[in-house]
Write an enzyme that holds these catalytic residues in place. Structure first.
Site, PDB file in Angstrom:
ATOM      1  N   CYS A 122     -10.768  -3.247  -4.259  1.00 44.22           N
ATOM      2  CA  CYS A 122      -9.817  -4.266  -4.734  1.00 44.22           C
ATOM      3  C   CYS A 122     -10.553  -5.517  -5.213  1.00 44.22           C
ATOM      4  O   CYS A 122     -10.152  -6.134  -6.206  1.00 44.22           O
ATOM      5  CB  CYS A 122      -8.810  -4.608  -3.642  1.00 44.22           C
ATOM      6  SG  CYS A 122      -7.597  -3.281  -3.394  1.00 44.22           S
TER       7      CYS A 122
ATOM      8  N   CYS B  43      -4.036   0.663  -2.664  1.00 46.52           N
ATOM      9  CA  CYS B  43      -3.934  -0.573  -1.877  1.00 46.52           C
ATOM     10  C   CYS B  43      -2.860  -1.499  -2.453  1.00 46.52           C
ATOM     11  O   CYS B  43      -2.537  -1.453  -3.645  1.00 46.52           O
ATOM     12  CB  CYS B  43      -5.261  -1.325  -1.893  1.00 46.52           C
ATOM     13  SG  CYS B  43      -6.588  -0.543  -0.980  1.00 46.52           S
TER      14      CYS B  43
ATOM     15  N   ASN C 124       0.846  -1.196   0.000  1.00 41.70           N
ATOM     16  CA  ASN C 124       0.000   0.000   0.000  1.00 41.70           C
ATOM     17  C   ASN C 124       0.884   1.249   0.000  1.00 41.70           C
ATOM     18  O   ASN C 124       1.958   1.277   0.605  1.00 41.70           O
ATOM     19  CB  ASN C 124      -1.004   0.006   1.159  1.00 41.70           C
ATOM     20  CG  ASN C 124      -0.389  -0.120   2.531  1.00 41.70           C
ATOM     21  OD1 ASN C 124       0.670  -0.721   2.697  1.00 41.70           O
ATOM     22  ND2 ASN C 124      -1.039   0.439   3.525  1.00 41.70           N
ATOM     23  N   ILE C 125       0.412   2.252  -0.725  1.00 42.10           N
ATOM     24  CA  ILE C 125       1.161   3.508  -0.864  1.00 42.10           C
ATOM     25  C   ILE C 125       0.191   4.643  -0.554  1.00 42.10           C
ATOM     26  O   ILE C 125      -0.729   4.914  -1.340  1.00 42.10           O
ATOM     27  CB  ILE C 125       1.727   3.644  -2.294  1.00 42.10           C
ATOM     28  CG1 ILE C 125       2.583   2.406  -2.654  1.00 42.10           C
ATOM     29  CG2 ILE C 125       2.552   4.927  -2.424  1.00 42.10           C
ATOM     30  CD1 ILE C 125       2.928   2.287  -4.124  1.00 42.10           C
ATOM     31  N   GLU C 126       0.369   5.246   0.625  1.00 42.40           N
ATOM     32  CA  GLU C 126      -0.584   6.267   1.077  1.00 42.40           C
ATOM     33  C   GLU C 126      -0.204   7.652   0.558  1.00 42.40           C
ATOM     34  O   GLU C 126       0.875   7.868  -0.004  1.00 42.40           O
ATOM     35  CB  GLU C 126      -0.664   6.244   2.608  1.00 42.40           C
ATOM     36  CG  GLU C 126      -1.189   4.895   3.099  1.00 42.40           C
ATOM     37  CD  GLU C 126      -1.487   4.856   4.583  1.00 42.40           C
ATOM     38  OE1 GLU C 126      -1.043   5.740   5.337  1.00 42.40           O
ATOM     39  OE2 GLU C 126      -2.194   3.901   4.989  1.00 42.40           O
TER      40      GLU C 126
ATOM     41  N   CYS D 121     -10.320  -4.921   0.355  1.00 39.12           N
ATOM     42  CA  CYS D 121     -11.418  -3.952   0.387  1.00 39.12           C
ATOM     43  C   CYS D 121     -12.318  -4.147  -0.841  1.00 39.12           C
ATOM     44  O   CYS D 121     -11.975  -4.851  -1.798  1.00 39.12           O
ATOM     45  CB  CYS D 121     -10.873  -2.527   0.448  1.00 39.12           C
ATOM     46  SG  CYS D 121     -10.245  -1.923  -1.128  1.00 39.12           S
TER      47      CYS D 121
ATOM     48  N   GLU E 219      -3.049  -4.736  -3.019  1.00 33.90           N
ATOM     49  CA  GLU E 219      -3.545  -5.704  -4.005  1.00 33.90           C
ATOM     50  C   GLU E 219      -3.566  -5.097  -5.405  1.00 33.90           C
ATOM     51  O   GLU E 219      -3.185  -5.729  -6.387  1.00 33.90           O
ATOM     52  CB  GLU E 219      -4.980  -6.142  -3.654  1.00 33.90           C
ATOM     53  CG  GLU E 219      -5.127  -6.832  -2.310  1.00 33.90           C
ATOM     54  CD  GLU E 219      -5.412  -5.871  -1.174  1.00 33.90           C
ATOM     55  OE1 GLU E 219      -4.823  -4.769  -1.130  1.00 33.90           O
ATOM     56  OE2 GLU E 219      -6.250  -6.221  -0.327  1.00 33.90           O
TER      57      GLU E 219
HETATM   58  N1  THU Z   1      -5.372  -1.274   2.354  1.00 36.40           N
HETATM   59  C1  THU Z   1      -4.824  -2.138   1.447  1.00 36.40           C
HETATM   60  O1  THU Z   1      -3.655  -2.014   1.063  1.00 36.40           O
HETATM   61  N2  THU Z   1      -5.621  -3.132   0.971  1.00 36.40           N
HETATM   62  C2  THU Z   1      -6.935  -3.312   1.293  1.00 36.40           C
HETATM   63  O2  THU Z   1      -7.607  -4.165   0.732  1.00 36.40           O
HETATM   64  C3  THU Z   1      -7.518  -2.499   2.359  1.00 36.40           C
HETATM   65  C4  THU Z   1      -6.731  -1.351   2.828  1.00 36.40           C
HETATM   66  C5  THU Z   1      -4.533  -0.174   2.863  1.00 36.40           C
HETATM   67  C6  THU Z   1      -4.980   1.183   2.422  1.00 36.40           C
HETATM   68  C7  THU Z   1      -4.454   2.060   3.534  1.00 36.40           C
HETATM   69  O3  THU Z   1      -3.115   2.419   3.228  1.00 36.40           O
HETATM   70  C8  THU Z   1      -4.447   1.172   4.757  1.00 36.40           C
HETATM   71  O4  THU Z   1      -4.578  -0.157   4.272  1.00 36.40           O
HETATM   72  C9  THU Z   1      -5.565   1.462   5.738  1.00 36.40           C
HETATM   73  O5  THU Z   1      -6.790   1.524   5.101  1.00 36.40           O
END
Ligand code: THU
Length: 128
Positions: free
Chosen positions: A90, A51, A40-42, A87, A53
């Protein structure tokens, strides 16, 4: 599956998640046996976050792959490990390229995981 989970654990180390503190790694297995990973890259503009995935799937598609067998997902707050179910966005993105039998592995470690199918996680998915 253990190899795929290991790849996801490795990818999680690159997670950029300063806002949530929730780091995720994912590894996609292509039907030809190749593996693509993502984390994940915020972003400060939260909605721009990507996300793990989708990072993994998109890098596989960008490299020319469209036939997929499975995905392994690991994640949690800081060093903890959760069972990080994908999520809704995804799940929908996976359904663009993967059928109902596509395997979704959510893992705490290489010996502690659950296996589901995309059909179980996203029944009645939208498609055009
Ligand atoms: N996140 C994912 O990488 N995959 C998911 O299916 C759900 C959420 C990440 C997004 C965000 O950076 C962190 O988890 C919290 O939501």
């Amino acid at each position: 599956m253990k190899e795929l989970i290991s790849a996801a654990l490795e990818a999680r180390k690159n997670s950029y998640s300063p806002y949530s503190g929730y780091s995720v790694g994912a590894a996609v297995l292509c039907k030809d046996g190749s593996i693509f990973t993502g984390c994940n890259i915020e972003n400060a503009s939260y909605g721009a976050t990507m996300c793990a995935e989708r990072t993994a799937l998109f890098s596989a598609v960008a490299a020319g792959h469209r036939d997929f067998e499975a995905i392994a997902i690991v994640g949690g707050k800081a060093d903890e490990t959760d069972l990080p179910y994908p999520c809704g966005i995804c799940r929908q993105v996976l359904s663009e390229f993967c059928g109902r039998d596509f395997r979704v592995i959510v893992a705490r470690s290489t010996h502690d995981f659950e296996e589901h199918t995309l059909g179980d996680l996203l029944p009645y998915s939208f498609s055009l």
